[in-house]
Each structure stands twice: as C-alpha cells, then as structure tokens.
Scaffold this active site. Sequence first.
Site, PDB file in Angstrom:
ATOM      1  N   LYS A 179       0.816  -1.227   0.000  1.00  0.00           N
ATOM      2  CA  LYS A 179       0.000   0.000   0.000  1.00  0.00           C
ATOM      3  C   LYS A 179       0.848   1.274   0.000  1.00  0.00           C
ATOM      4  O   LYS A 179       0.450   2.304   0.535  1.00  0.00           O
ATOM      5  CB  LYS A 179      -0.994   0.025   1.171  1.00  0.00           C
ATOM      6  CG  LYS A 179      -2.026  -1.063   1.089  1.00  0.00           C
ATOM      7  CD  LYS A 179      -3.148  -0.712   0.129  1.00  0.00           C
ATOM      8  CE  LYS A 179      -3.594  -1.862  -0.722  1.00  0.00           C
ATOM      9  NZ  LYS A 179      -3.297  -1.723  -2.132  1.00  0.00           N
TER      10      LYS A 179
ATOM     11  N   ARG B  33       5.428   5.579   2.853  1.00  0.00           N
ATOM     12  CA  ARG B  33       4.395   6.572   2.559  1.00  0.00           C
ATOM     13  C   ARG B  33       3.799   7.079   3.871  1.00  0.00           C
ATOM     14  O   ARG B  33       3.847   6.373   4.884  1.00  0.00           O
ATOM     15  CB  ARG B  33       3.330   5.840   1.757  1.00  0.00           C
ATOM     16  CG  ARG B  33       2.100   6.595   1.493  1.00  0.00           C
ATOM     17  CD  ARG B  33       1.073   5.665   0.896  1.00  0.00           C
ATOM     18  NE  ARG B  33       0.350   6.342  -0.157  1.00  0.00           N
ATOM     19  CZ  ARG B  33      -0.566   5.759  -0.908  1.00  0.00           C
ATOM     20  NH1 ARG B  33      -0.847   4.490  -0.764  1.00  0.00           N
ATOM     21  NH2 ARG B  33      -1.188   6.437  -1.832  1.00  0.00           N
TER      22      ARG B  33
ATOM     23  N   SER C  70      -5.549   3.873   2.707  1.00  0.00           N
ATOM     24  CA  SER C  70      -5.465   3.128   1.464  1.00  0.00           C
ATOM     25  C   SER C  70      -5.752   1.639   1.695  1.00  0.00           C
ATOM     26  O   SER C  70      -6.440   0.997   0.892  1.00  0.00           O
ATOM     27  CB  SER C  70      -4.083   3.339   0.864  1.00  0.00           C
ATOM     28  OG  SER C  70      -3.872   2.449  -0.178  1.00  0.00           O
TER      29      SER C  70
ATOM     30  N   TYR D 210       4.100  15.958 -11.356  1.00  0.00           N
ATOM     31  CA  TYR D 210       4.586  15.671 -12.695  1.00  0.00           C
ATOM     32  C   TYR D 210       3.776  14.577 -13.379  1.00  0.00           C
ATOM     33  O   TYR D 210       3.350  13.617 -12.758  1.00  0.00           O
ATOM     34  CB  TYR D 210       6.062  15.257 -12.653  1.00  0.00           C
ATOM     35  CG  TYR D 210       6.965  16.443 -12.498  1.00  0.00           C
ATOM     36  CD1 TYR D 210       7.559  17.037 -13.616  1.00  0.00           C
ATOM     37  CD2 TYR D 210       7.204  16.991 -11.247  1.00  0.00           C
ATOM     38  CE1 TYR D 210       8.374  18.141 -13.482  1.00  0.00           C
ATOM     39  CE2 TYR D 210       8.010  18.105 -11.100  1.00  0.00           C
ATOM     40  CZ  TYR D 210       8.596  18.673 -12.224  1.00  0.00           C
ATOM     41  OH  TYR D 210       9.392  19.765 -12.089  1.00  0.00           O
TER      42      TYR D 210
ATOM     43  N   LYS E 291      -6.743  10.383  -6.753  1.00  0.00           N
ATOM     44  CA  LYS E 291      -6.102  10.463  -5.451  1.00  0.00           C
ATOM     45  C   LYS E 291      -7.126  10.511  -4.313  1.00  0.00           C
ATOM     46  O   LYS E 291      -7.952  11.406  -4.239  1.00  0.00           O
ATOM     47  CB  LYS E 291      -5.228  11.712  -5.397  1.00  0.00           C
ATOM     48  CG  LYS E 291      -4.470  11.841  -4.100  1.00  0.00           C
ATOM     49  CD  LYS E 291      -3.422  12.922  -4.209  1.00  0.00           C
ATOM     50  CE  LYS E 291      -2.651  12.959  -2.904  1.00  0.00           C
ATOM     51  NZ  LYS E 291      -1.507  13.830  -2.960  1.00  0.00           N
ATOM     52  N   GLY E 292      -7.055   9.520  -3.478  1.00  0.00           N
ATOM     53  CA  GLY E 292      -7.883   9.531  -2.284  1.00  0.00           C
ATOM     54  C   GLY E 292      -9.363   9.344  -2.521  1.00  0.00           C
ATOM     55  O   GLY E 292     -10.155   9.537  -1.604  1.00  0.00           O
ATOM     56  N   ARG E 293      -9.724   8.948  -3.726  1.00  0.00           N
ATOM     57  CA  ARG E 293     -11.141   8.855  -4.068  1.00  0.00           C
ATOM     58  C   ARG E 293     -11.937   8.051  -3.042  1.00  0.00           C
ATOM     59  O   ARG E 293     -12.982   8.472  -2.582  1.00  0.00           O
ATOM     60  CB  ARG E 293     -11.268   8.236  -5.458  1.00  0.00           C
ATOM     61  CG  ARG E 293     -12.678   8.157  -5.998  1.00  0.00           C
ATOM     62  CD  ARG E 293     -12.697   7.250  -7.209  1.00  0.00           C
ATOM     63  NE  ARG E 293     -11.863   6.072  -6.939  1.00  0.00           N
ATOM     64  CZ  ARG E 293     -11.629   5.103  -7.805  1.00  0.00           C
ATOM     65  NH1 ARG E 293     -12.118   5.194  -9.006  1.00  0.00           N
ATOM     66  NH2 ARG E 293     -10.889   4.065  -7.499  1.00  0.00           N
ATOM     67  N   ASP E 294     -11.410   6.864  -2.713  1.00  0.00           N
ATOM     68  CA  ASP E 294     -12.161   5.985  -1.828  1.00  0.00           C
ATOM     69  C   ASP E 294     -11.650   6.021  -0.391  1.00  0.00           C
ATOM     70  O   ASP E 294     -12.046   5.208   0.424  1.00  0.00           O
ATOM     71  CB  ASP E 294     -12.072   4.537  -2.333  1.00  0.00           C
ATOM     72  CG  ASP E 294     -12.680   4.423  -3.712  1.00  0.00           C
ATOM     73  OD1 ASP E 294     -13.673   5.136  -3.964  1.00  0.00           O
ATOM     74  OD2 ASP E 294     -12.160   3.649  -4.525  1.00  0.00           O
ATOM     75  N   HIS E 295     -10.728   6.919  -0.143  1.00  0.00           N
ATOM     76  CA  HIS E 295     -10.171   6.949   1.208  1.00  0.00           C
ATOM     77  C   HIS E 295     -11.235   7.415   2.206  1.00  0.00           C
ATOM     78  O   HIS E 295     -11.969   8.356   1.931  1.00  0.00           O
ATOM     79  CB  HIS E 295      -8.943   7.866   1.271  1.00  0.00           C
ATOM     80  CG  HIS E 295      -7.747   7.259   0.615  1.00  0.00           C
ATOM     81  ND1 HIS E 295      -6.493   7.814   0.691  1.00  0.00           N
ATOM     82  CD2 HIS E 295      -7.610   6.131  -0.128  1.00  0.00           C
ATOM     83  CE1 HIS E 295      -5.633   7.061   0.029  1.00  0.00           C
ATOM     84  NE2 HIS E 295      -6.277   6.047  -0.483  1.00  0.00           N
TER      85      HIS E 295
END
Length: 368
Positions: free
Chosen positions: A114, A195, A203, A299, A328-332
Amino acid sequence: MVKSTTLQIFLVVAIVSFFGLLVIHRSLNIGAFSKAGKFIRKSVLADQAQEEEVPDSAGVPDDDSESDEDSELDGDTEFEVGGNFRPGSDDPAEDTWSNVRQRLPKALIIGFSKCGTTALRTFLTLHPNIVSPIEEVRYFNFNYTKGLDWYRRQMPPSTEDQITLEKTPSYIMSPIVLKRIYLFDSRVKLIIIIRDPIVRLQSQYAHSFRNVPEGARKPDFKIWVKGDSSENRITHFVGYTKYIRQVYDQFPKDQILVLAEEDFEQNPLSVMKEVEEFLGLEPAFSKEMFYFNKEKGFYCFNREHEFFPTVLKMVKVNSRTGCLGEDKGRDHPDIDEDFHKELVQFIRPHNEQLFRLIGKRIVWENFE
Ligand SMILES: *[C@@H]1O[C@H](CO)[C@@H](O)[C@H](O)[C@H]1NC(C)=O
C-alpha cells in the site's frame, strides 16, 4: 494448362518476396537498437505476453488480511501492467539479441504494501535495462520450497545488460525471509518505498472494502484501525522503523534504497534518476518525458514525447493528461478531527525514529 502454371509461379514468387521483405524490414527495425526502439520492442513483447497470459486468481490473499497486493500509486489506481516477457517466445527476432535467457533477480522491491510498489515497479520497467515479472512471485516467503530453478523460471527473459527486478512487498515483514534473501545473494539490491502512515492506513482500508457494494455497511474506520488486541493495525502500519532496521541488520547500507511515495508522485524523474544510479544503470529517463501539471501539482507524462505510446501501454495513466494518481484519495475514508489528532500524536514519534534511521526527513501532509 500453360496459363495456370504461369499463374502458380507468379503467386509463389509474390508470396516469397512478400515474406522476404517482411523479414528484412523486421531485422532492420531491431538492428536500429535506439533507446526508443528498445522501449517499443519491449512493449511489443509485453503485448504478446499479455495475450498468452492466463489470469490466475487462485491464492490471492483474503482482502481483509494484511494483503500485500498493492496495485496503486495513490487512491486506488489500478495498473494494467506490461513489461512481462514470457518464457518460450519463439520470436525469431530474439536471436539477434545476444544471450537472451531467464535470469535471477539482481534487485528486489521488498516493501511496503500500500505504498505504491506496483507503480514504482511499472515505472522502472519502462527503463530498457530493467525487466520484471508482473506478478508478485513471493518466492522467499511462500514459494521457497520450490527452489531456485523455479524462481528463475518465473522471470522474464533478459539480455546480459538488463537487470531483473522482482517485487514482493511482503518480503520486508519477516527477518527469516531477509535471511533467505541474503543467502540467495548477499549483494542483491533492495528497494523500499514508504508513505505517510495515515494515508497508508486509509489506502489499506479502501482496498480491504473495495468490493463492498454501494450503500452497504462498512466497519467504522476508527474501529477498523484499532482492530482487536490480536491485530492492531496501527502498530502494523506505522511500524516502518522496526522492519527497515531488520533490513539494515542483514544488509550493507549501500545496497538499500529507501524512497518515499510522495516524492515519486511529485517528482518521478528525480526518483527514477536516484534508482538508476542505485542500480548502476545508464540514465534512460529524461526531463522531456515529463511535464509539471499545475492543476494537479505534480509531474505527469508528456504526451508529445515519442515514448508516450509505450507509457500508455504499460502504465495506467490518463491518456488526456498523462497523469498518474488521477483518483487520489477517491475511496479513502474520512477521518474525524479527534481521531486524526489521536493518530498524529501516536504516530509522530514513530516517524521521528524512522527519519533518524534512514537519515532523511520526509514531508508528510498529515504531520505538518
Ligand atoms: C507463490 O505462493 C503463493 C502462496 O502459496 C501463491 O498464491 C502464488 O501463486 C505463488 N506464486 C507463483 C508465481 O506461483
């Protein structure tokens, strides 16, 4: 009678010259050996490999367990990865490559789940001198008894100047596994990616419950994080220091590279350069391949670059923007303020320990 013989001869000559031209054309293509040529060549092989591939869902770990399946850069970006050369290709073009065969890995991505290991692996296979199997082979933990020959057979064919890289993020979780890796090759290069621990928890949560239908009840994030006494997810997910220390205990420091997912996302070029140097490879990534997307703040791949069609085949990027990590983080899960504070307080000292151990500080949004 005479007429039909002439026709037959004509047809034979036509067919023979067609194939003759085809062969000449192909060998010229391969003889070019330019960097771009090699990239494209790899992607052609990857396509062939994908056609042969039979999806194997057996043995995929239970979602709710600490799955090592790690298929995202951020959010839940899944990657359709190429770069997997399958053994037994009877492509005659391979004869023009000197000494193509399956080789044991010289580099391993050993952790953490993850944390974007799949994206990292995929990016690296865009380098002409890196090959890597798509699947996690899990040799040193689950398939060890199958032996080294079996392990070698899981690897894509490579040339002498290519490095075979294998990624199994669960390797780092066990000192016994690290010992086995050391016995396998005490000079193997190890790559670790970490991370923001809170994002990692989110995640993993999203990953664990990704198949829960819309509207159905999911466990509360807070309860899930705290787990029961036998399975405390916080200690498991923030415990980078303990696991990395075990790697340092087993291997010389110059064989270990610790990367941050956040750096990779924000500046893939500099991370790729770091890895190229670490692996002793010629630089293949250049700044022309990327551009800074102001909207996203990181980038993305340059769509104008000749290399972009290959990228599209091998990495799941948005074809319009060339960006990864689109969702990014959609389902977080959201974290309520109090619990967030509690998490930050609990984890911060672990981070400090970690930064001391690896000798660099990483800026993590949740801890700023
Ligand atoms: C290695 O072992 C695991 C667990 O036993 C299995 O699910 C997996 O498919 C194996 N890997 C390969 C490449 O066969």
